[in-house]
Design a protein around this motif. Sequence first.
Motif, PDB file in Angstrom:
ATOM      1  N   ALA A  99       0.820  -1.212   0.000  1.00  0.00           N
ATOM      2  CA  ALA A  99       0.000   0.000   0.000  1.00  0.00           C
ATOM      3  C   ALA A  99       0.851   1.257   0.000  1.00  0.00           C
ATOM      4  CB  ALA A  99      -0.921   0.007   1.211  1.00  0.00           C
ATOM      5  N   GLY A 100       2.163   1.083  -0.017  1.00  0.00           N
ATOM      6  CA  GLY A 100       3.052   2.230  -0.051  1.00  0.00           C
ATOM      7  C   GLY A 100       4.370   1.913   0.616  1.00  0.00           C
ATOM      8  N   CYS A 101       5.328   2.815   0.441  1.00  0.00           N
ATOM      9  CA  CYS A 101       6.656   2.655   1.031  1.00  0.00           C
ATOM     10  C   CYS A 101       7.093   3.984   1.627  1.00  0.00           C
ATOM     11  CB  CYS A 101       7.680   2.218  -0.021  1.00  0.00           C
ATOM     12  SG  CYS A 101       7.395   0.584  -0.722  1.00  0.00           S
ATOM     13  N   LEU A 102       7.618   3.915   2.835  1.00  0.00           N
ATOM     14  CA  LEU A 102       8.140   5.096   3.514  1.00  0.00           C
ATOM     15  C   LEU A 102       9.560   4.803   3.967  1.00  0.00           C
ATOM     16  CD1 LEU A 102       5.073   5.836   5.821  1.00  0.00           C
ATOM     17  CD2 LEU A 102       5.606   6.981   3.666  1.00  0.00           C
ATOM     18  N   ASP A 103      10.439   5.797   3.867  1.00  0.00           N
ATOM     19  CA  ASP A 103      11.776   5.591   4.405  1.00  0.00           C
ATOM     20  C   ASP A 103      11.758   5.877   5.900  1.00  0.00           C
ATOM     21  OD1 ASP A 103      12.912   8.530   4.822  1.00  0.00           O
ATOM     22  OD2 ASP A 103      11.885   8.512   2.887  1.00  0.00           O
ATOM     23  N   LYS A 104      12.729   5.334   6.612  1.00  0.00           N
ATOM     24  CA  LYS A 104      12.718   5.367   8.071  1.00  0.00           C
ATOM     25  C   LYS A 104      12.828   6.786   8.630  1.00  0.00           C
ATOM     26  CE  LYS A 104      14.629   2.604  11.845  1.00  0.00           C
ATOM     27  NZ  LYS A 104      15.720   1.681  12.231  1.00  0.00           N
ATOM     28  N   GLY A 105      13.263   7.727   7.804  1.00  0.00           N
ATOM     29  CA  GLY A 105      13.371   9.104   8.260  1.00  0.00           C
ATOM     30  C   GLY A 105      12.086   9.892   8.145  1.00  0.00           C
ATOM     31  N   VAL A 106      10.976   9.231   7.821  1.00  0.00           N
ATOM     32  CA  VAL A 106       9.701   9.920   7.645  1.00  0.00           C
ATOM     33  C   VAL A 106       9.260  10.557   8.960  1.00  0.00           C
ATOM     34  CG1 VAL A 106       8.294   7.889   8.199  1.00  0.00           C
ATOM     35  CG2 VAL A 106       7.385   9.645   6.670  1.00  0.00           C
ATOM     36  N   SER A 107       8.570  11.681   8.874  1.00  0.00           N
ATOM     37  CA  SER A 107       8.092  12.357  10.076  1.00  0.00           C
ATOM     38  C   SER A 107       6.911  11.600  10.673  1.00  0.00           C
ATOM     39  CB  SER A 107       7.660  13.787   9.749  1.00  0.00           C
ATOM     40  OG  SER A 107       6.501  13.784   8.925  1.00  0.00           O
ATOM     41  N   ALA A 108       6.663  11.833  11.956  1.00  0.00           N
ATOM     42  CA  ALA A 108       5.532  11.186  12.627  1.00  0.00           C
ATOM     43  C   ALA A 108       4.219  11.571  11.955  1.00  0.00           C
ATOM     44  CB  ALA A 108       5.515  11.583  14.102  1.00  0.00           C
ATOM     45  N   GLU A 109       4.098  12.832  11.581  1.00  0.00           N
ATOM     46  CA  GLU A 109       2.874  13.303  10.932  1.00  0.00           C
ATOM     47  C   GLU A 109       2.638  12.581   9.606  1.00  0.00           C
ATOM     48  OE1 GLU A 109       0.908  17.496   9.269  1.00  0.00           O
ATOM     49  OE2 GLU A 109       2.933  17.461  10.109  1.00  0.00           O
ATOM     50  N   SER A 110       3.703  12.431   8.816  1.00  0.00           N
ATOM     51  CA  SER A 110       3.570  11.759   7.523  1.00  0.00           C
ATOM     52  C   SER A 110       3.250  10.281   7.695  1.00  0.00           C
ATOM     53  CB  SER A 110       4.859  11.922   6.710  1.00  0.00           C
ATOM     54  OG  SER A 110       5.085  13.277   6.385  1.00  0.00           O
ATOM     55  N   LEU A 111       3.845   9.657   8.707  1.00  0.00           N
ATOM     56  CA  LEU A 111       3.562   8.248   8.974  1.00  0.00           C
ATOM     57  C   LEU A 111       2.099   8.049   9.344  1.00  0.00           C
ATOM     58  CD1 LEU A 111       4.349   5.300   9.464  1.00  0.00           C
ATOM     59  CD2 LEU A 111       5.095   5.958  11.760  1.00  0.00           C
ATOM     60  N   LEU A 112       1.585   8.890  10.224  1.00  0.00           N
ATOM     61  CA  LEU A 112       0.188   8.779  10.638  1.00  0.00           C
ATOM     62  C   LEU A 112      -0.753   8.995   9.460  1.00  0.00           C
ATOM     63  CD1 LEU A 112       0.403  10.714  14.022  1.00  0.00           C
ATOM     64  CD2 LEU A 112       0.100   8.251  13.721  1.00  0.00           C
ATOM     65  N   GLN A 113      -0.422   9.965   8.602  1.00  0.00           N
ATOM     66  CA  GLN A 113      -1.259  10.223   7.438  1.00  0.00           C
ATOM     67  C   GLN A 113      -1.217   9.050   6.469  1.00  0.00           C
ATOM     68  OE1 GLN A 113      -3.347  13.000   6.841  1.00  0.00           O
ATOM     69  NE2 GLN A 113      -4.056  11.510   5.319  1.00  0.00           N
ATOM     70  N   ALA A 114      -0.027   8.464   6.287  1.00  0.00           N
ATOM     71  CA  ALA A 114       0.114   7.321   5.383  1.00  0.00           C
ATOM     72  C   ALA A 114      -0.704   6.130   5.876  1.00  0.00           C
ATOM     73  CB  ALA A 114       1.583   6.936   5.253  1.00  0.00           C
ATOM     74  N   LEU A 115      -0.714   5.904   7.181  1.00  0.00           N
ATOM     75  CA  LEU A 115      -1.509   4.812   7.744  1.00  0.00           C
ATOM     76  C   LEU A 115      -3.001   5.052   7.524  1.00  0.00           C
ATOM     77  CD1 LEU A 115       0.435   4.223  11.075  1.00  0.00           C
ATOM     78  CD2 LEU A 115       0.220   2.586   9.194  1.00  0.00           C
TER      79      LEU A 115
END
Length: 226
Positions: A99-115
């Motif tokens: 459903a997508g790929c994020l690098d480990k340096g992603v911000s908390a806000e971006s991670l929550l939005q991606a989820l």
Amino acid sequence: MAQVLIVSESKLLSAGLSKLLREANPPRTVSEAASGEEALEKIRLQRPQVILLHVGHPVGNGMRTLHLLREKAPDIPVLLLLDAVDDEVVLLAMHAGAAGCLDKGVSAESLLQALSDAAVGEITLSERLASRIARIIAASGGDRHQQVYPDHLTRREVEILSFLACGLTNKEIARGLFISESTVRAHLRAITQKLRAHNRVHAVARAVEMGVIPAAEPLGEGRPLH
């Protein structure tokens, strides 16, 4: 309240992610698994809305877990969190149905939005990853003046077809190719007309059938990924 299953061999990472998600606004219900097999058991008992899969080193372990989850629980989106940005891994993951790929340096806000996006069927690539994949696709296209595509497809249209095959949305394609969403939509209209396709999914199937873009490659046990 979204239910998230974190799958990671790293207990420290799982604990940190769990704390972040539980303290988010709104908070997420979180469960953890250290392997694909344990994840399947958690899925059987709890039915999470989205899976956050950590892909560390070697990446083959995480990719095999992705394939297992997509095979056994295809209705639950799997979002990947990558330790290292690896172009081939991202392409393989998207072809495998991530459903997508994020690098480990992603911000908390971006991670929550991606989820949140993954839970409702949206595809997410971090901006850095989208840009890298765009460059790969562009570089593989060859000389724009010499390359000839079936049914008069342009090089840009083939690039967009490659993104579609990875499951990206118009917004993600636009961001990756540094063009507007309206331009992407215009290209899609041209693509479906040229390939005589009913929709974007049919267009990808036609493109694969005609050899315009490669079919999704299975992850072989003997294929090195690191």
